[in-house]
Design an enzyme around this catalytic site. Structure first.
Site, short mmCIF file in Angstrom:
data_model
loop_
_atom_site.label_atom_id
_atom_site.label_comp_id
_atom_site.label_asym_id
_atom_site.label_seq_id
_atom_site.Cartn_x
_atom_site.Cartn_y
_atom_site.Cartn_z
N LYS A 152 4.17 -1.34 -13.45
CA LYS A 152 2.67 -1.96 -13.62
C LYS A 152 4.07 -3.47 -14.86
O LYS A 152 3.68 -3.47 -15.91
CB LYS A 152 1.62 -2.29 -14.80
CG LYS A 152 0.37 -2.93 -13.95
CD LYS A 152 -0.91 -2.69 -14.64
CE LYS A 152 -2.02 -2.95 -15.07
NZ LYS A 152 -1.74 -4.74 -13.46
N GLU A 185 -1.05 -3.29 -0.28
CA GLU A 185 -2.18 -4.10 -1.54
C GLU A 185 -1.85 -5.37 -1.86
O GLU A 185 -1.46 -6.10 -0.75
CB GLU A 185 -1.93 -3.07 -2.62
CG GLU A 185 -0.11 -3.21 -3.59
CD GLU A 185 -0.26 -2.97 -4.70
OE1 GLU A 185 -1.08 -2.94 -5.17
OE2 GLU A 185 0.92 -3.54 -5.45
N1 PXG Z 1 -2.32 -3.68 -7.39
C1 PXG Z 1 -1.65 -4.25 -8.49
C2 PXG Z 1 -0.77 -4.82 -7.97
C3 PXG Z 1 -2.59 -4.74 -9.47
O1 PXG Z 1 -1.68 -5.66 -10.52
C4 PXG Z 1 -4.93 -3.03 -9.10
C5 PXG Z 1 -3.88 -3.09 -7.57
C6 PXG Z 1 -5.66 -2.90 -9.65
O2 PXG Z 1 -5.07 -1.90 -10.49
P1 PXG Z 1 -6.43 -1.50 -11.53
O3 PXG Z 1 -5.63 0.08 -12.94
O4 PXG Z 1 -6.97 -2.42 -12.12
O5 PXG Z 1 -7.56 -1.05 -10.74
C7 PXG Z 1 -3.81 -4.54 -9.47
C8 PXG Z 1 -4.06 -4.97 -11.23
C9 PXG Z 1 -5.02 -10.52 -12.45
C10 PXG Z 1 -5.15 -9.14 -12.82
O6 PXG Z 1 -5.23 -11.65 -13.15
C11 PXG Z 1 -4.70 -8.64 -11.50
C12 PXG Z 1 -4.27 -7.62 -11.96
C13 PXG Z 1 -3.27 -6.85 -13.73
C14 PXG Z 1 -3.53 -8.13 -13.97
C15 PXG Z 1 -4.13 -9.15 -13.53
O7 PXG Z 1 -6.52 -10.60 -11.32
N2 PXG Z 1 -4.62 -6.33 -11.99
#
Ligand code: PXG
Length: 291
Positions: A152, A185
Site C-alpha cells: 500500500k 481488484e
Molecule cells: N484494493 C485497493 C487497491 C485499495 O486501495 C482495498 C483494496 C481495500 O482494502 P481494505 O483493507 O481497506 O479493505 C484498498 C483500500 C479511497 C481509498 O479514497 C480507498 C482505499 C485506500 C485509500 C483511499 O477510496 N482502499
C-alpha cells in the site's frame, strides 16, 4: 474546533500540519499508508492495519522509526483528541526529506509520520441500496514484478488512471485486469462475485492488496459455512455472475449491479450480498480497539 493532525511528533491544527516540499513522499510517492475506520469509538482491526503498514514499509525498505505499539498509540490518541465517534483515519509514513534526486540514501533517515483523523467519506447512500455501476478499465493493474499491488504505497497513479477512466464513463469504480486478463481488484476495493451460491474472489497471487475488509468477508463465509473460493477469473465470469460486490475500508461493502453495459443478474443487489453486508456492519461495531 480545528481538527488535530499528528505530524512528526506534534499534534498540530490543520493549518499548521505541514511537511517539506523536499519530502520524498511528495516528490516520488516514496512512502506507505493505511486507511482505517472507527465505529462508535472502536477502531476496526487496528492491529491488522498496523501490521500491513509495516509489511508495506518492509517491502520498500523503509524502516519505520517507532515500534508498532507506539504507532498504534499515536493513532488512538489522534482519534481521541478529535473526539470523533466515527472516523476515517489516514496513517502515512514517507521516506522523509531528501534532495531532488530520487536516491533514498540521500534522505535524512527520518521518515515522516502523519496521522489524520477526520469524518468519513462514503459513496452516496443510494449506491448502497441500488448498487453501483462500474467499468472494466483499460488501464492494466501493475504487475507484481513492477510494483506489487500488495504494497500500500503512496504511488497510486495506476489506480488513479483507472479511476479517471471510470469517471470519464460516468461510473464510480473500475475493475483492473492483469496482463493475462484476469480480474485483480478495483481502484480502492477488492472484488467478489457469486455464482450458484459460491463466492469467488481473486487470490492474492494475482497481485492485489490483501484487504482487511476482504479478510473479514472470508471469515464471515467460513463462520456461516458459505463456500468461498479464491480463484482466478476473467471478466466474462463477472458479466455472468449472480451477484457482485466490492469491499474496502472506505466503502465497506457495496453491491455492484452493472459492469460495462451488462446488468448483473436482475440489476439489483442480491440476497447473499445483503447478508455479507449486514454481517460486516455488525462485526465492525463489536470488534475493535477502544479510544
Ligand atoms: N484494493 C485497493 C487497491 C485499495 O486501495 C482495498 C483494496 C481495500 O482494502 P481494505 O483493507 O481497506 O479493505 C484498498 C483500500 C479511497 C481509498 O479514497 C480507498 C482505499 C485506500 C485509500 C483511499 O477510496 N482502499
Amino acid at each position: 474546533m480545528s481538527i488535530k493532525i499528528y505530524v512528526n511528533g506534534k499534534y498540530c491544527d490543520k493549518q499548521e500540519a505541514k511537511i517539506s516540499v523536499f519530502d520524498h513522499g511528495l516528490l516520488y510517492g516514496d512512502g506507505v499508508f493505511e486507511g482505517m475506520r472507527s465505529y462508535s469509538r472502536l477502531i476496526f482491526r487496528l492491529k491488522e492495519h498496523i501490521d500491513r503498514l509495516y509489511e508495506s514499509a518492509r517491502a520498500i525498505k523503509l524502516q519505520i522509526p517507532v515500534g508498532k505499539r507506539v504507532l498504534a498509540g499515536i493513532v488512538l490518541k489522534t482519534v481521541a483528541l478529535n473526539d470523533l465517534e466515527n472516523a476515517y483515519i489516514r496513517l502515512v509514513v514517507t521516506r522523509g526529506v531528501g534532495d531532488l534526486g530520487l536516491d533514498p540514501r540521500k534522505c535524512s533517515g527520518r521518515p515522516s509520520i502523519i496521522v489524520i483523523a477526520d469524518k468519513i467519506m462514503l459513496y452516496p447512500e443510494k449506491y448502497y441500496k441500488q448498487g453501483l455501476a462500474i467499468i472494466i478499465a483499460r488501464t492494466q493493474q501493475n504487475s507484481i514484478r513492477a510494483l506489487n499491488p500488495a504494497i500500500k504505497s503512496l504511488n497510486y497513479l495506476n489506480n488513479i488512471m483507472a479511476k479517471i477512466e471510470a469517471a470519464n464513463s460516468g461510473r464510480e469504480e473500475a475493475i483492473m485486469l492483469d496482463a493475462k486478463g484476469y480480474v485483480t481488484e478495483c481502484t480502492g476495493d477488492n472484488i467478489f462475485i457469486i455464482k450458484n451460491s459460491v463466492v469467488y474472489t481473486p487470490p492474492l497471487s494475482v497481485g492485489i492488496l490483501k484487504g482487511v475488509t476482504r479478510d473479514a468477508v472470508i471469515e464471515i463465509a467460513r463462520k456461516r459455512k458459505i463456500m468461498l473460493k479464491e480463484r482466478n477469473f476473467k471478466c466474462e465470469k463477472v458479466y455472468s455472475a449472480d451477484e457482485c460486490f466490492l469491499t474496502g475500508t472506505a466503502a465497506e461493502l457495496i453491491p455492484v449491479v452493472k459492469v460495462d453495459s451488462k446488468k448483473i443478474a436482475f440489476g439489483r443487489p442480491g440476497p447473499m450480498t445483503l447478508l455479507f453486508s449486514q454481517e460486516c456492519h455488525r462485526m465492525a461495531r463489536v470488534d475493535g480497539v477502544r479510544y
